[in-house]
Scaffold this motif. Structure first.
Motif, PDB file in Angstrom:
ATOM      1  N   SER A  41       0.906  -1.092   0.061  1.00 39.07           N
ATOM      2  CA  SER A  41       0.326  -0.024  -0.221  1.00 39.07           C
ATOM      3  C   SER A  41       0.993   0.953   0.069  1.00 39.07           C
ATOM      4  CB  SER A  41      -0.613  -0.253   1.435  1.00 39.07           C
ATOM      5  OG  SER A  41      -1.442   1.437   1.173  1.00 39.07           O
ATOM      6  N   PHE A  42       2.073   0.996   0.858  1.00 41.01           N
ATOM      7  CA  PHE A  42       2.444   2.377   0.615  1.00 41.01           C
ATOM      8  C   PHE A  42       3.845   2.005  -0.383  1.00 41.01           C
ATOM      9  CE2 PHE A  42       3.456   1.431   5.876  1.00 41.01           C
ATOM     10  CZ  PHE A  42       2.219   2.583   6.169  1.00 41.01           C
ATOM     11  N   ARG A  43       3.967   1.559  -1.234  1.00 41.70           N
ATOM     12  CA  ARG A  43       4.246   1.953  -2.377  1.00 41.70           C
ATOM     13  C   ARG A  43       3.547   2.162  -4.117  1.00 41.70           C
ATOM     14  NH1 ARG A  43       4.075  -3.061  -6.550  1.00 41.70           N
ATOM     15  NH2 ARG A  43       3.234  -4.024  -4.386  1.00 41.70           N
ATOM     16  N   ILE A  44       2.586   1.787  -3.519  1.00 39.95           N
ATOM     17  CA  ILE A  44       1.602   2.212  -4.623  1.00 39.95           C
ATOM     18  C   ILE A  44       1.079   4.127  -4.723  1.00 39.95           C
ATOM     19  CG2 ILE A  44      -0.847   2.116  -5.775  1.00 39.95           C
ATOM     20  CD1 ILE A  44      -0.444  -1.498  -4.905  1.00 39.95           C
ATOM     21  N   ALA A  45       1.290   4.154  -2.992  1.00 42.90           N
ATOM     22  CA  ALA A  45       0.661   5.689  -2.354  1.00 42.90           C
ATOM     23  C   ALA A  45       1.835   6.301  -3.513  1.00 42.90           C
ATOM     24  CB  ALA A  45       0.814   5.620  -0.299  1.00 42.90           C
ATOM     25  N   GLY A  46       3.231   6.213  -3.724  1.00 44.74           N
ATOM     26  CA  GLY A  46       3.946   7.079  -4.077  1.00 44.74           C
ATOM     27  C   GLY A  46       3.686   7.536  -5.387  1.00 44.74           C
ATOM     28  N   TYR A  47       3.406   5.824  -6.385  1.00 48.71           N
ATOM     29  CA  TYR A  47       2.771   5.815  -7.538  1.00 48.71           C
ATOM     30  C   TYR A  47       1.664   7.166  -7.545  1.00 48.71           C
ATOM     31  CZ  TYR A  47       1.328   4.047 -11.806  1.00 48.71           C
ATOM     32  OH  TYR A  47       0.890   3.596 -13.255  1.00 48.71           O
ATOM     33  N   ALA A  48       0.568   6.902  -6.538  1.00 49.56           N
ATOM     34  CA  ALA A  48      -0.541   6.970  -6.224  1.00 49.56           C
ATOM     35  C   ALA A  48      -0.392   9.105  -6.031  1.00 49.56           C
ATOM     36  CB  ALA A  48      -1.925   6.921  -5.883  1.00 49.56           C
ATOM     37  N   LEU A  49       0.462   9.427  -5.993  1.00 50.44           N
ATOM     38  CA  LEU A  49       0.401  10.922  -5.759  1.00 50.44           C
ATOM     39  C   LEU A  49       1.275  11.173  -6.564  1.00 50.44           C
ATOM     40  CD1 LEU A  49       0.841  12.622  -3.606  1.00 50.44           C
ATOM     41  CD2 LEU A  49       3.471  11.660  -2.959  1.00 50.44           C
ATOM     42  N   TRP A  50       2.100  10.975  -7.374  1.00 50.14           N
ATOM     43  CA  TRP A  50       2.936  10.900  -8.641  1.00 50.14           C
ATOM     44  C   TRP A  50       3.051  10.216 -10.137  1.00 50.14           C
ATOM     45  CZ3 TRP A  50       4.308  16.299  -8.260  1.00 50.14           C
ATOM     46  CH2 TRP A  50       5.287  16.917  -9.338  1.00 50.14           C
ATOM     47  N   PRO A  51       2.246  10.246 -10.691  1.00 53.26           N
ATOM     48  CA  PRO A  51       2.038   9.003 -12.181  1.00 53.26           C
ATOM     49  C   PRO A  51       2.737   9.036 -13.310  1.00 53.26           C
ATOM     50  CG  PRO A  51      -0.067   9.958 -11.901  1.00 53.26           C
ATOM     51  CD  PRO A  51       0.840  10.515 -10.226  1.00 53.26           C
ATOM     52  N   PHE A  52       2.961   9.891 -13.285  1.00 54.84           N
ATOM     53  CA  PHE A  52       2.880  10.405 -14.933  1.00 54.84           C
ATOM     54  C   PHE A  52       4.414  10.320 -14.927  1.00 54.84           C
ATOM     55  CE2 PHE A  52      -1.249  12.388 -14.669  1.00 54.84           C
ATOM     56  CZ  PHE A  52      -1.947  11.811 -15.589  1.00 54.84           C
ATOM     57  N   GLY A  53       4.889   9.118 -16.126  1.00 51.97           N
ATOM     58  CA  GLY A  53       6.321   9.347 -15.901  1.00 51.97           C
ATOM     59  C   GLY A  53       6.674   7.520 -15.583  1.00 51.97           C
ATOM     60  N   ARG A  54       6.001   6.759 -14.810  1.00 51.55           N
ATOM     61  CA  ARG A  54       5.796   5.987 -14.709  1.00 51.55           C
ATOM     62  C   ARG A  54       4.616   4.711 -14.778  1.00 51.55           C
ATOM     63  NH1 ARG A  54       7.290   6.721  -8.514  1.00 51.55           N
ATOM     64  NH2 ARG A  54       5.058   7.421  -8.389  1.00 51.55           N
ATOM     65  N   THR A  55       4.938   3.532 -15.040  1.00 52.44           N
ATOM     66  CA  THR A  55       3.646   3.058 -14.988  1.00 52.44           C
ATOM     67  C   THR A  55       3.945   0.805 -14.420  1.00 52.44           C
ATOM     68  OG1 THR A  55       2.581   1.209 -17.203  1.00 52.44           O
ATOM     69  CG2 THR A  55       5.267   1.658 -17.520  1.00 52.44           C
ATOM     70  N   VAL A  56       3.312   0.317 -14.857  1.00 53.38           N
ATOM     71  CA  VAL A  56       2.782  -1.058 -13.623  1.00 53.38           C
ATOM     72  C   VAL A  56       3.135  -1.977 -14.732  1.00 53.38           C
ATOM     73  CG1 VAL A  56       1.668  -2.061 -12.091  1.00 53.38           C
ATOM     74  CG2 VAL A  56       1.821   0.029 -12.264  1.00 53.38           C
ATOM     75  N   VAL A  57       4.564  -2.433 -14.326  1.00 52.32           N
ATOM     76  CA  VAL A  57       5.062  -4.288 -15.271  1.00 52.32           C
ATOM     77  C   VAL A  57       4.300  -5.429 -14.218  1.00 52.32           C
ATOM     78  CG1 VAL A  57       5.693  -2.749 -16.900  1.00 52.32           C
ATOM     79  CG2 VAL A  57       7.199  -4.204 -14.598  1.00 52.32           C
ATOM     80  N   ALA A  58       4.105  -5.989 -14.735  1.00 53.53           N
ATOM     81  CA  ALA A  58       4.258  -7.490 -14.192  1.00 53.53           C
ATOM     82  C   ALA A  58       5.173  -8.357 -14.277  1.00 53.53           C
ATOM     83  CB  ALA A  58       3.125  -8.762 -14.628  1.00 53.53           C
ATOM     84  N   LYS A  59       5.894  -9.014 -12.398  1.00 56.99           N
ATOM     85  CA  LYS A  59       7.100  -9.005 -12.497  1.00 56.99           C
ATOM     86  C   LYS A  59       6.861 -10.756 -12.643  1.00 56.99           C
ATOM     87  CE  LYS A  59       7.909  -6.699  -7.404  1.00 56.99           C
ATOM     88  NZ  LYS A  59       8.806  -7.009  -6.321  1.00 56.99           N
TER      89      LYS A  59
END
Length: 138
Positions: A41-59
């Motif tokens: 949840s903390f990891r996604i919080a950073g993504y939800a705060l500043w999402p543009f320029g990043r993407t989610v990929v499957a491990k």
């Protein structure tokens, strides 16, 4: 452009979604057995705060335990975080200026439902990134 979109996102909905993920992370860390979900949840919080320029990929190394963990996540916190993304996405899409932000909000629904087995990586496809790559290659 990413910075401008991130700043507008931060003001309109990013901060509130960030608070939702941080709250879920704190609650999940208080319950000792759910600490791995709190960290996600903390990891996604950073993504939800500043999402543009990043993407989610499957491990590629994630397996059946990620699936089982995601089922538990949906029960504990995922459904109401996904609902928050849907509500804020609809609210952003009501205005013409907010449509790109609303679409980005809808793109975050899958990771809010299944964060385990995913990682957040930079996209690195902009003009400045290509120019930097050419300078370092020369």
């Amino acid at each position: 452009m990413r910075t401008l979109l991130n700043l507008i996102w931060l003001v309109l909905s990013g901060f509130w979604l960030f608070l939702g993920y941080v709250t879920a992370g704190i609650v999940l860390c208080i319950l000792i057995i759910t600490i791995p979900w709190g960290i996600a949840s903390f990891r996604i919080a950073g993504y939800a705060l500043w999402p543009f320029g990043r993407t989610v990929v499957a491990k590629p190394s994630s397996g059946a335990f990620s699936f089982l963990g995601n089922v538990i996540w949906v029960i504990l916190a995922g459904w109401w975080l996904a609902l928050a993304h849907i509500v804020s996405g609809i609210a952003l899409c009501i205005t013409i200026i907010g449509i790109p932000l609303g679409i980005a909000d809808f793109k975050m629904v899958p990771i809010s439902l299944a964060p385990l087995g995913k990682e957040i990586v930079p996209t690195g496809g902009g003009a400045f990134d290509q120019a930097r790559a050419q300078r370092t290659a020369a």
